[in-house]
Write an enzyme that holds these catalytic residues in place. Structure first.
Site, PDB file in Angstrom:
ATOM      1  N   ARG A 112       0.870  -1.188   0.000  1.00 10.72           N
ATOM      2  CA  ARG A 112       0.000   0.000   0.000  1.00 10.72           C
ATOM      3  C   ARG A 112       0.903   1.232   0.000  1.00 10.72           C
ATOM      4  NH1 ARG A 112      -4.837   0.204   4.204  1.00 10.72           N
ATOM      5  NH2 ARG A 112      -5.696   1.586   2.611  1.00 10.72           N
ATOM      6  N   ASP A 143      -2.523   9.181   7.820  1.00  8.76           N
ATOM      7  CA  ASP A 143      -1.679   8.136   7.213  1.00  8.76           C
ATOM      8  C   ASP A 143      -0.319   8.667   6.827  1.00  8.76           C
ATOM      9  OD1 ASP A 143      -4.549   7.105   6.820  1.00  8.76           O
ATOM     10  OD2 ASP A 143      -3.222   5.389   6.499  1.00  8.76           O
TER      11      ASP A 143
HETATM   12  O1  MRU Z   1      -7.517   2.293   4.608  1.00  2.61           O
HETATM   13  P1  MRU Z   1      -7.269   2.249   6.084  1.00  2.61           P
HETATM   14  O2  MRU Z   1      -8.379   1.621   6.849  1.00  2.61           O
HETATM   15  O3  MRU Z   1      -5.919   1.650   6.402  1.00  2.61           O
HETATM   16  O4  MRU Z   1      -7.209   3.768   6.504  1.00  2.61           O
HETATM   17  C1  MRU Z   1      -6.932   4.079   7.841  1.00  2.61           C
HETATM   18  C2  MRU Z   1      -7.026   5.520   8.148  1.00  2.61           C
HETATM   19  O5  MRU Z   1      -7.242   6.342   7.296  1.00  2.61           O
HETATM   20  C3  MRU Z   1      -6.708   5.919   9.566  1.00  2.61           C
HETATM   21  O6  MRU Z   1      -7.424   7.055   9.917  1.00  2.61           O
HETATM   22  C4  MRU Z   1      -5.213   6.232   9.697  1.00  2.61           C
HETATM   23  O7  MRU Z   1      -4.440   5.171   9.212  1.00  2.61           O
HETATM   24  C5  MRU Z   1      -4.836   6.517  11.074  1.00  2.61           C
HETATM   25  S1  MRU Z   1      -4.845   5.060  12.066  1.00  2.61           S
HETATM   26  C6  MRU Z   1      -4.367   5.402  13.634  1.00  2.61           C
END
Ligand code: MRU
Length: 349
Positions: free
Chosen positions: A90, A238
């Site tokens: 990812r 992220d």
């Molecule tokens: O696609 P995801 O579920 O991995 O996205 C996660 C998020 O956007 C969260 O808000 C982010 O990773 C922060 S987690 C502490």
């Protein structure tokens, strides 16, 4: 303390709570190599920036150890290959790349006479340290952020930035749950289209924590703010660029815009491992695009005509000027974020 473990080292394998099945089923996956780890990250069995970083570090160890390298040079070469492979799972959460770099740097720092066996032990110890370290960072973020929610009657969050997304109590949700020990507010949890992390995961965590909450669709957030139900928005991130621009789950940027319009403070909660100091601003953050089916289907059932094409970015970027503060493990950072984040990093070193 939560009643579940998102990610757990089991001696020779990693146990992951399969988040694709929540809240309906509690099933754990046993991960014994880097291919399984890649798949688990890619399909969001393990997700959330900090948890992805921890998973990736274990993945480097598993993938390297199973090839039985005989020398330090072979350990380094193998780990490099495995890390390069895991980096393709990812693209947006920088914690993944940060953790891979930590593994590389750890091996690079070993003296030449280190045996392969010792090098593997150090690599595993590094993965375990990244894991434990995230737990501590989350606890500190919760402690620093909770006072910001004093006197709030309602707090809104998006996606899932809780224990499921980290190795600890979470980032945004950790702040919210910590504050809820002393304050009485309602949490508005966006369902978070298209993969419903808010409905499936955040509502599940809030229920277990006994925190009062209302699930809303993403499109109801503006109305909740207009009606005065929300006194703070807190989300995770992220990847945060050096200037404070913050990428988070798609749908976060509209929340920040609405929050500004309705004069509600918008907070990001994230560890410093989520800050990418190599990027000047948010337009340089790579944004993952995911498969059409995530929008055209719900649990395998078509909800759009066959063959419908989509635009499916998984994240958006909140401009720093819309962020009231970034809550880190080193404290609450306010604008100008460039300086504040650098200072926080210095204090952490
Ligand atoms: O696609 P995801 O579920 O991995 O996205 C996660 C998020 O956007 C969260 O808000 C982010 O990773 C922060 S987690 C502490």
């Amino acid at each position: 303390m939560t009643s579940f473990k998102t990610i757990e080292w089991k001696g020779r394998t990693v146990r992951l709570l399969d988040q694709t099945l929540l809240p309906g089923r509690i099933k754990y996956l046993t991960i014994s190599d880097e291919k399984q780890m890649w798949g688990a990250i890619r399909r969001l069995s393990v997700r959330g920036a900090p948890a992805i970083g921890v998973a990736a570090a274990y993945g480097v160890y598993l993938g390297t150890a199973r090839r039985n390298p005989r020398t330090l040079a072979a350990v380094r070469r193998t780990a490099e290959k495995v890390a390069t492979y895991l980096a393709t799972s990812r693209p947006t959460a920088v914690n993944l790349f940060w953790a891979l770099e930590e593994c590389r740097a750890t091996l690079a720092a070993l003296p030449g006479e280190t045996t392969a066996r010792e090098a593997l032990a150090v690599l595993l110890a590094r993965a375990r340290a990244i894991h434990e370290d995230d737990e501590r960072r989350c606890a500190a973020i919760a402690r620093h952020g909770a006072p910001l929610l004093k006197k709030a009657k309602g707090v809104l969050t998006h996606c899932n930035a809780g224990a499921l997304a980290t190795a600890g109590v979470g980032t945004a949700l950790g702040v919210i749950i910590e504050a809820a020990r002393t304050e009485k507010f309602v949490v508005y949890a966006d369902e978070t289209r298209p993969l419903l992390q808010g409905a499936r995961l955040t509502a599940w965590e809030l229920k277990q924590a006994g925190v009062e909450h209302r699930l809303i669709t993403d499109s109801m957030a503006a109305t909740a703010m207009q009606r005065g139900l929300v006194q703070a928005v807190v989300t995770g991130a992220d990847r945060i660029a050096a200037n404070g621009d913050s990428a988070n789950k798609i749908g976060t940027m509209p929340l920040a815009i609405c929050a500004r319009h309705f004069k509600v403070p918008f907070y990001i909660a994230a560890p410093l491992s989520t800050v990418d100091f190599s990027l000047k601003s948010g337009d340089q953050i790579p944004i993952e695009e995911r498969a059409d089916e995530e929008i055209t289907e719900l649990y395998g059932h078509p909800i759009a005509p066959k063959g419908t094409k989509t635009f499916n970015p998984a994240f958006d970027v909140v401009p720093a000027r819309l962020i009231a503060a970034i809550i880190t493990e080193m404290g609450v950072v306010r604008a100008p974020f460039g300086k504040g984040l650098k200072d926080a990093r210095k204090r952490a070193q």
